[in-house]
Design an enzyme around this catalytic site. Structure first.
Site, short mmCIF file in Angstrom:
data_model
loop_
_atom_site.label_atom_id
_atom_site.label_comp_id
_atom_site.label_asym_id
_atom_site.label_seq_id
_atom_site.Cartn_x
_atom_site.Cartn_y
_atom_site.Cartn_z
N ASN A 35 82.91 36.16 56.06
CA ASN A 35 81.70 35.31 56.13
C ASN A 35 82.06 33.82 56.22
O ASN A 35 81.18 32.97 56.10
CB ASN A 35 80.79 35.58 54.92
CG ASN A 35 81.40 35.12 53.61
OD1 ASN A 35 82.59 34.78 53.56
ND2 ASN A 35 80.63 35.12 52.55
N PHE A 36 83.35 33.54 56.42
CA PHE A 36 83.84 32.16 56.57
C PHE A 36 83.54 31.28 55.36
O PHE A 36 83.41 30.07 55.49
CB PHE A 36 83.29 31.52 57.86
CG PHE A 36 83.75 32.24 59.11
CD1 PHE A 36 85.11 32.38 59.40
CD2 PHE A 36 82.82 32.78 59.99
CE1 PHE A 36 85.53 33.05 60.54
CE2 PHE A 36 83.24 33.45 61.14
CZ PHE A 36 84.60 33.59 61.41
N ALA A 84 87.31 37.61 49.01
CA ALA A 84 87.10 37.25 47.61
C ALA A 84 86.84 35.75 47.48
O ALA A 84 87.09 34.99 48.41
CB ALA A 84 88.33 37.62 46.77
N TYR A 153 88.30 34.14 37.39
CA TYR A 153 89.02 34.70 38.53
C TYR A 153 89.99 35.79 38.08
O TYR A 153 89.99 36.90 38.62
CB TYR A 153 89.79 33.57 39.25
CG TYR A 153 90.67 34.06 40.38
CD1 TYR A 153 90.15 34.31 41.63
CD2 TYR A 153 92.04 34.28 40.18
CE1 TYR A 153 90.95 34.77 42.67
CE2 TYR A 153 92.85 34.73 41.20
CZ TYR A 153 92.30 34.97 42.44
OH TYR A 153 93.10 35.44 43.46
#
Ligand code: UD1
Length: 320
Positions: A35-36, A84, A153
């Site tokens: 999705n850039f 991610a 994360y």
């Protein structure tokens, strides 16, 4: 092995784009998704128009994504899930979004993959799953429910890794717990970019390299093509290749510790720059040491790193 159709999420990313390129060169059909958000269109350039490459600008948080891809491209042999939120500092600012993208989307994708008859699911795990530890090298069991993660994360990647690695059905799940990956296409432009891309970029621009803290912190650097080797070994396995094809989590690193100050000196030398290094304050959330024990992946997948640091840095410098 047989020629397959593979899905690569995060196809426009640093590692994902190299993986797509490799799979195409091995003869596979590649369905790329990105999705850039942090992936970049320019990373796709060298293979965007390959006849066996198909690209979808979509998010992995969309429900029914894999089903839609299968309807269009046919049965999928392997899913390589690299999409991610990749920034540790960003995850501290946006923990919910990090869990949604890095954990929840992975769990849903995993379920969908199993239902659709996908054979191998390979996940981009991270050394950040270990939190801050004293004892090196790190073995896979060192990340567990007792771990104190330094960032959402690290925890989000850990939760997803556990889900992937505990698959016990027709689908084989492998989490590759990657240490510090470097090489061409790693974006040097953000203050949170990987240290090697930043140092090489600064050295080439004849600017001083900035070390956060005393520079004696260590990292385990692994070149991107070695990481791609590991993805392919894990994702292209067939029952015929290995009867004991089981799920699991594996460290992917060089097994060697390099201090940041030695890294800076080496990069100055390889770029033929005088040693121009400055020291700034320590970076919050930074771990002190990180070295991988790579016995498990060596034994089970017969993987080993091929590109040493000097060689890998030279290739990265040439690309820059
Ligand atoms: C990196 C990855 C992370 C991955 C983890 C696994 C990046 C951006 N982050 O985190 O996705 O999960 O490895 O091990 O690739 N430093 C400097 N000067 C700089 C930049 C960095 O001294 O200009 C220092 C940092 O303070 C740190 C070390 O270099 O001590 C490495 O930093 P960095 O490359 O950002 O990687 P990690 O934080 O280890």
């Amino acid at each position: 092995g047989p020629l397959t159709t593979c899905v690569v999420t995060g196809a426009a990313g640093f590692v994902g784009s190299h993986l797509c390129e490799r799979l195409l060169s091995l003869g596979h059909t590649v369905v790329g998704v990105d999705n850039f958000f942090s992936g970049r269109p320019e990373n796709l350039k060298t293979f965007a128009s390959h006849p066996r490459f198909f690209f979808h600008e979509r998010s992995v948080t969309e429900t029914g994504l894999l089903t839609a891809l299968k309807d269009q491209h046919g049965p999928v042999f392997a899913v390589f899930h690299l999409a991610a939120i990749v920034s540790v500092p960003y995850s501290l600012e946006r923990p919910e979004e990090t869990f949604l993208v890095n954990t929840q989307a992975t769990l849903l994708l995993l379920e969908e993959a199993e239902v659709l008859g996908v054979r191998n699911f390979v996940f981009a795990g991270s050394a950040a799953e270990y939190g801050d530890r004293d004892r090196m090298p790190l073995t896979e069991a060192d990340a567990n429910e007792e771990t104190r993660w330094l960032s959402p994360y690290g925890e989000a990647k850990y939760r997803a890794s556990v889900a992937v690695a505990s698959r016990r059905g027709s689908l084989c799940g492998v989490s590759l717990r990657c240490f510090n990956i470097y090489g061409p296409r790693q974006d040097p432009s953000s203050p949170y970019s990987g240290v090697i891309s930043r140092f090489v970029n600064m050295a080439v621009a004849q600017r001083p390299l900035t070390i956060f803290g005393d520079g004696l912190q260590t990292r385990d650097f692994v070149f991107v093509s070695d990481v791609v080797d590991a993805y392919c070994l894990a994702g292209l396995r067939d029952d015929k290749d290995d009867i004991k094809r089981t799920s699991g989590v594996f460290n992917v690193g060089s097994g060697r510790a390099t201090s940041i100050v030695n890294l800076a000196r080496l990069i100055c030398r390889l770029t033929h720059r005088p040693e121009s290094i400055t020291f700034g304050p320590e970076r919050p959330g930074d771990i002190r040491h990180s070295t991988a024990n790579i016995e498990a992946i060596t034994r089970v997948l017969q993987w080993k790193p091929r590109i040493g640091l000097k060689d890998g840095l030279t290739r990265t410098i040439q690309w820059m």
